[in-house]
Scaffold this motif. Sequence first.
Motif, mmCIF file in Angstrom:
data_model
loop_
_atom_site.group_PDB
_atom_site.id
_atom_site.type_symbol
_atom_site.label_atom_id
_atom_site.label_comp_id
_atom_site.label_asym_id
_atom_site.label_seq_id
_atom_site.Cartn_x
_atom_site.Cartn_y
_atom_site.Cartn_z
ATOM 1 N N ILE A 1 0.695 -1.170 0.040
ATOM 2 C CA ILE A 1 0.103 -0.060 -0.049
ATOM 3 C C ILE A 1 0.824 1.098 -0.036
ATOM 4 N N ARG A 2 1.835 1.140 1.059
ATOM 5 C CA ARG A 2 2.536 2.342 0.863
ATOM 6 C C ARG A 2 3.527 2.529 -0.349
ATOM 7 N N ASP A 3 4.117 1.611 -0.781
ATOM 8 C CA ASP A 3 4.741 1.785 -1.897
ATOM 9 C C ASP A 3 3.935 2.138 -3.365
ATOM 10 N N ARG A 4 2.679 1.585 -3.495
ATOM 11 C CA ARG A 4 1.905 1.912 -4.505
ATOM 12 C C ARG A 4 1.423 3.445 -4.272
ATOM 13 N N LEU A 5 1.225 3.971 -2.977
ATOM 14 C CA LEU A 5 0.829 5.464 -2.921
ATOM 15 C C LEU A 5 1.900 6.183 -3.111
ATOM 16 N N LEU A 6 3.244 6.009 -2.916
ATOM 17 C CA LEU A 6 4.293 6.697 -3.225
ATOM 18 C C LEU A 6 4.631 6.645 -4.659
ATOM 19 N N LYS A 7 4.343 5.602 -5.427
ATOM 20 C CA LYS A 7 4.507 5.540 -6.895
ATOM 21 C C LYS A 7 3.694 6.198 -7.447
ATOM 22 N N ILE A 8 2.450 6.302 -7.114
ATOM 23 C CA ILE A 8 1.459 7.300 -7.618
ATOM 24 C C ILE A 8 1.713 8.801 -7.699
ATOM 25 N N TRP A 9 2.261 9.172 -6.207
ATOM 26 C CA TRP A 9 2.851 10.407 -6.225
ATOM 27 C C TRP A 9 3.858 10.746 -6.979
ATOM 28 N N ASN A 10 4.848 10.099 -7.023
ATOM 29 C CA ASN A 10 6.158 10.280 -7.864
ATOM 30 C C ASN A 10 5.755 10.320 -9.447
ATOM 31 N N THR A 11 4.865 9.482 -9.772
ATOM 32 C CA THR A 11 4.464 9.999 -11.165
ATOM 33 C C THR A 11 3.680 11.101 -11.503
ATOM 34 N N MET A 12 2.754 11.322 -10.383
ATOM 35 C CA MET A 12 2.193 12.747 -10.437
ATOM 36 C C MET A 12 3.264 13.865 -10.480
ATOM 37 N N ASP A 13 4.137 13.853 -9.611
ATOM 38 C CA ASP A 13 5.424 14.682 -9.519
ATOM 39 C C ASP A 13 6.076 14.678 -10.827
ATOM 40 N N GLU A 14 6.400 13.796 -11.444
ATOM 41 C CA GLU A 14 7.126 13.506 -12.654
ATOM 42 C C GLU A 14 6.426 14.365 -13.821
ATOM 43 N N SER A 15 5.004 14.123 -13.895
ATOM 44 C CA SER A 15 4.285 14.743 -14.753
ATOM 45 C C SER A 15 4.073 16.330 -14.521
ATOM 46 N N ILE A 16 4.237 16.867 -13.401
ATOM 47 C CA ILE A 16 4.453 18.276 -13.116
ATOM 48 C C ILE A 16 5.764 18.787 -13.806
ATOM 49 N N ARG A 17 7.099 17.953 -13.326
ATOM 50 C CA ARG A 17 8.173 18.041 -13.864
ATOM 51 C C ARG A 17 8.467 18.408 -15.297
ATOM 52 N N ASN A 18 7.633 17.436 -15.919
ATOM 53 C CA ASN A 18 7.778 17.244 -17.296
ATOM 54 C C ASN A 18 6.791 18.341 -18.063
ATOM 55 N N GLY A 19 6.062 18.648 -17.289
ATOM 56 C CA GLY A 19 5.113 20.032 -17.775
ATOM 57 C C GLY A 19 5.757 21.415 -17.810
ATOM 58 N N VAL A 20 6.520 21.582 -16.703
ATOM 59 C CA VAL A 20 7.148 22.697 -16.345
ATOM 60 C C VAL A 20 8.662 22.856 -17.039
ATOM 61 N N MET A 21 9.262 21.897 -17.250
ATOM 62 C CA MET A 21 10.547 21.738 -17.814
ATOM 63 C C MET A 21 10.521 21.873 -19.299
ATOM 64 N N ALA A 22 9.221 21.688 -20.095
ATOM 65 C CA ALA A 22 9.156 21.689 -21.540
ATOM 66 C C ALA A 22 9.577 22.858 -22.171
ATOM 67 N N SER A 23 10.056 23.160 -23.147
ATOM 68 C CA SER A 23 10.217 24.227 -24.004
ATOM 69 C C SER A 23 9.296 25.235 -23.958
ATOM 70 N N THR A 24 9.608 26.454 -23.763
ATOM 71 C CA THR A 24 8.763 27.511 -23.694
ATOM 72 C C THR A 24 8.313 28.036 -25.037
ATOM 73 N N GLN A 25 8.647 27.356 -26.224
ATOM 74 C CA GLN A 25 8.214 27.611 -27.614
ATOM 75 C C GLN A 25 7.249 26.430 -28.044
ATOM 76 N N ALA A 26 7.074 25.379 -27.191
ATOM 77 C CA ALA A 26 6.271 24.202 -27.648
ATOM 78 C C ALA A 26 4.628 24.551 -27.805
ATOM 79 N N TYR A 27 4.109 23.816 -28.820
ATOM 80 C CA TYR A 27 2.834 23.911 -28.866
ATOM 81 C C TYR A 27 2.173 22.353 -28.675
ATOM 82 N N LEU A 28 0.926 22.493 -28.287
ATOM 83 C CA LEU A 28 -0.050 21.440 -28.019
ATOM 84 C C LEU A 28 -0.326 20.822 -29.102
ATOM 85 N N PRO A 29 -0.499 19.526 -29.254
ATOM 86 C CA PRO A 29 -0.878 18.789 -30.566
ATOM 87 C C PRO A 29 -2.374 19.213 -30.964
#
Length: 540
Positions: A245-273
């Motif tokens: 339970i603990r490991d899965r909850l932390l995996k969920i959060w780490n995936t959430m955090d990674e999606s935030i990271r990927n979003g803010v670290m993308a190119s400022t010139q990028a466009y959505l599809p």
Amino acid sequence: MTSAAKETPVPDEASDHHAVVSTFDLFSIGVGPSSSHTVGPMRAAKIFIGDLKEANMLERVASLRIDMYGSLALTGDGHGTPDAILMGVEGEAPESVETSTIKSRVQDIHTNKSLRINGTHRIHFDPEKHLIFNYFQSLPQHPNGLRFCAYDKDTNLIATNEYFSIGGGFVVNDKTQMDHGENVYYKQDFSEEASLADRQQQDIAVAALPFKNAQELLEVCRRENMTIAQVVFENELKWRSAEEIRDRLLKIWNTMDESIRNGVMASTQAYLPGKLRVKRRAPGLYNKLLKGLYGPISVKQYNDTQIAPTSNPVSDLSSHTTPHTESPLSLSVLPKRERKRFFLPALDYLSVYAIAVNEENACGGRVVTAPTNGAAGTIPSVLKYYLEFISENPERDVMEFLLTTAAIGMLFKRGASISAAEVGCQGEVGVACSMAAAGFTAVMGGSIDQVENAAEIGMEHNLGLTCDPIAGLVQVPCIERNALAAVKAIAAAQLALNGEGDHRVTLDQVIETMRQTGLDMMSKYKETSQGGLAVNVPVC
């Protein structure tokens, strides 16, 4: 009235014993841009192919026909539904598909007019002819319907089945359909290690602390002197160990955090599809926030809040075997907390984090259904805000936050819907706002009554929210809507924490109101792109 008429009927234990689905059914790791239109259809296709394999019919399949109905047809193209179905037919699952290869693989299918069924042998498949959009037809069970038909080399129909993507990545068919899609038999893909029988056993497991609505949940908490997170934790122990339970909850959060990271670290010139040509905003907004904190910067930074499971967790989970009736494990893993001081330095962070996640979702990146992909940014942004500015014990706080939000999501799933195609966006972003408000109130040290109050406020002021995505894309107004829902969740929590938990409207009443509002809502405002902004904003 006779005495028999006064007696309350005893519910059927197999179908009405609780509102509990697993936290890990409600929060699952998938691919954007939509849980109902991408994750669900990919799962449905994989399940159909898996059924063919189990019946030893896979080798006989020479061609397929796949029909999409209702909302899946009307907005499926912009939501990535055809591509998701093709990946599912090739044996991919939302949790594991390599997102960077999807476009090239789909292009190969279109070019060669063939695909690898279950990743094995090639069959003839022309998406233009065999992937059918039934724009103005719906199957009776749910607006998000799919029908798969498999044919042999002589074009004889050898297998067919219908599936319904009911929101949040949940998939059901006639065998699994129950009230409000309560049975989640098809939410998680069953692999070779997790057999069909194992999944069925999970679905019929009776919760340790059952509840059907918010009132019953609060009564359980009071009777057991437990928090909402502790109740959910005890129920999860029916299915898996405390360590898992603990490991899965932390995996969920780490995936959430990674999606935030990927979003803010993308190119400022990028466009959505897509044809809207929406420019990514999160990278630029994040740069401005960093400048405000650190002054002029030459290299963009990211405050990583990933959490690795500790070798010596809050309690010795592996050795604690005391039965629930004597000393619940959740009491030591998630001890009750003192009230925290409300600290609100910058709502800008909530906005940029939510936008970052939903821009990643719009690009088909990896996100967590929370409770759906279209609402995937609200809960992560509120939790990251809490971890960065308030948290003193990140591991425990992630567990309590996610378990509390899961309980609220379960109530909405049973009592109404988390499908925009069924009840509008109130069922997605509205539910996410309610869940986030409850989770934030809990980790701030709020009482169970204040948590319930925050959840009620979060939904009460999202009632009637329509789903009218422009061009069928999960971009406008979806992305900004997540940011505003995150801010609204914090405001709801603040109102609840400043009160004593007493309030005129209950969470159960607002859930029922949301359900009725969804039934009354015109179908064109339910993820069809046939009304609202979708028809009033021209797309050049």
